[in-house]
Design a protein around this motif. Sequence first.
Motif, PDB file in Angstrom:
ATOM      1  N   PRO A  16       0.827  -1.199   0.000  1.00  0.00           N
ATOM      2  CA  PRO A  16       0.000   0.000   0.000  1.00  0.00           C
ATOM      3  C   PRO A  16       0.865   1.253   0.000  1.00  0.00           C
ATOM      4  O   PRO A  16       1.992   1.246   0.487  1.00  0.00           O
ATOM      5  CB  PRO A  16      -0.801  -0.123   1.303  1.00  0.00           C
ATOM      6  CG  PRO A  16       0.091  -0.935   2.201  1.00  0.00           C
ATOM      7  CD  PRO A  16       0.780  -1.903   1.294  1.00  0.00           C
ATOM      8  N   TYR A 235      -7.344   6.171   1.488  1.00  0.00           N
ATOM      9  CA  TYR A 235      -7.115   4.911   2.194  1.00  0.00           C
ATOM     10  C   TYR A 235      -7.692   3.682   1.495  1.00  0.00           C
ATOM     11  O   TYR A 235      -7.076   2.619   1.499  1.00  0.00           O
ATOM     12  CB  TYR A 235      -7.648   5.013   3.618  1.00  0.00           C
ATOM     13  CG  TYR A 235      -6.933   6.059   4.433  1.00  0.00           C
ATOM     14  CD1 TYR A 235      -5.546   6.044   4.547  1.00  0.00           C
ATOM     15  CD2 TYR A 235      -7.640   7.067   5.075  1.00  0.00           C
ATOM     16  CE1 TYR A 235      -4.876   7.012   5.283  1.00  0.00           C
ATOM     17  CE2 TYR A 235      -6.975   8.038   5.827  1.00  0.00           C
ATOM     18  CZ  TYR A 235      -5.600   8.009   5.928  1.00  0.00           C
ATOM     19  OH  TYR A 235      -4.939   8.967   6.654  1.00  0.00           O
ATOM     20  N   ASP A 238      -6.546   4.104  -2.283  1.00  0.00           N
ATOM     21  CA  ASP A 238      -5.085   4.140  -2.163  1.00  0.00           C
ATOM     22  C   ASP A 238      -4.446   5.001  -3.240  1.00  0.00           C
ATOM     23  O   ASP A 238      -3.415   4.650  -3.821  1.00  0.00           O
ATOM     24  CB  ASP A 238      -4.514   2.713  -2.206  1.00  0.00           C
ATOM     25  CG  ASP A 238      -3.060   2.650  -1.733  1.00  0.00           C
ATOM     26  OD1 ASP A 238      -2.718   3.373  -0.791  1.00  0.00           O
ATOM     27  OD2 ASP A 238      -2.282   1.895  -2.339  1.00  0.00           O
TER      28      ASP A 238
END
Length: 555
Positions: A16, A235, A238
């Motif tokens: 990530p 989040y 991403d």
Amino acid sequence: MVSSAQESATMPLSPPRNMKDYEATRRDFRWERPEHFNFAADVIDRHAAERPEALALLWSDEAGQARRFTWEDLRRRSLHAARFLTEQGLRRGDRVFIMMPRVPEWWFLVLGCIRVGIVFMPGTPMLTPKDIRYRLEVAEAQAVIADVSCLERFDGLVGTAGKVRTWVSVGEGAPSPWGRYVSGVAEANAGAAFEPTRADAPLLIYFTSGTTGMPKMVLHTQASYGQGHVITGRYWLDLTPEDRHLTLSDTGWAKCAWGKLFGPWSQGACNVVYDFRGRFEPAKLLKVLETQKVTTFCAPPTAWRALVLQDLKAFDLSSLRHTVSAGEPLNPEVIDTWKDATGLHIHEGYGQTETVMIVGMFPSMAPRVGSMGKPSPGFTVSVIDDQGQEVADGQEGDIAVRVAPERPVGLFQGYLGDDAANAACRRGDWYVTGDRAVRDADGYFWFVGRADDVIKTSGYRVGPFEVESALLEHDAVAESAVIGVPDEKIGQRVKAFVVLAPGHTASPVLAQALQEHVKRTTAPYKYPREIEFVTELPKTVSGKIRRAELRTTRT
């Protein structure tokens, strides 16, 4: 109960970029609560100042046409749109209904509305004149903006629908009294020509596509969406400024705000738009992902099911690094097929028209196939009972968001003009979503179904999705919908409506085979005691199955 599929976990498939540690991010996250906020002025103009020539919008259509816009283009075109709107006599707080396909002018006009403080109300081009009249009248809209391709939807409405005084078309050939908007650019040195916008000022109104009753008006403020979707973009999707993101959605759905407006642009990512007007052709979309070098991609479950039926190896999808799904739960076999072909896991997420992303399978987490994920940073989400108390892990209850003592930024302001609906969705300190789930001992949420869709049969509670997912694992099934039918002996019996895949023919033998398949695939008490073969399923304008319609018309 947690199935073996729920117990399995794999490590994240790609590193990530924005959330390295889920627990640390949740612990340290704090909402910003400024007095004033305007997405166009504070976000778009900031990107234009920092990266004026970077690509912000990459548009193409079925015919192969393409248009490219930089951040500076967005700034100047949205300023031009804002001035056009004010010249039509529209002012801060006025409500404008917008119905347009996926054309760049939709984004320019929406950003123009945001700059001025005009409240925009998106509508999908699939709405009927009856749908539109209801929206214009109940919302007391002052203006309508529509693409010329949508004008037939307004037959009989011009001059007769509520308080609308301004009718604007995009494109040539609109009859009077439709005026015309032509995209243009403001002067290069055009500055902040409009007053600051309060963070709690109205931003937009969505009409929910609920399974029962007339649509409710969902009001979001400048902060609730403009700031709240930082969660979605940073989040869950991403995204970074280097990404090219494509969300499959038309402009009338809340999903467009999530993945085609606030989500990607809050992070400075390029918004890739594919404009198709007819039947969805998955092979063409896969070609767009290939040619436009899309890096992150979001689609609803109905599209994912069609995509995995293609020869995925025939397309170069190497630019993709992250894929997600939301809208309804995605069947595990679809996730597995996509992963086998691309090496990418489809990260699921959960939210509503009323919220931003509130539960997600974030990239830093070990994905569990079939799970919605865990609560988003900035949100306290739990599973509660009828008294507003949190239930034990492993027990089913209502998905709820804590709104007291502090209300999270990404939550809607309320249902306009509907005190009963506002009261019904509050239970003590919680906003109740109307969906049911189970949370396991590790904090992962597992979707059960809508509260009004859950089937109680022979003392058992059965979620429609569980049965639908089992049916879809059979080669003969293209789509399915499951409801509960009143039964004197067992309370409700499970009934399935099945759309067959090409090459299969409805018959009692096949129905029995599907019943036996479900018994083998999931708990035997969940099998459909009745199967009806249909050519299509009723759906809302956002593609969700209308089980309520099946209950009232097909039982």
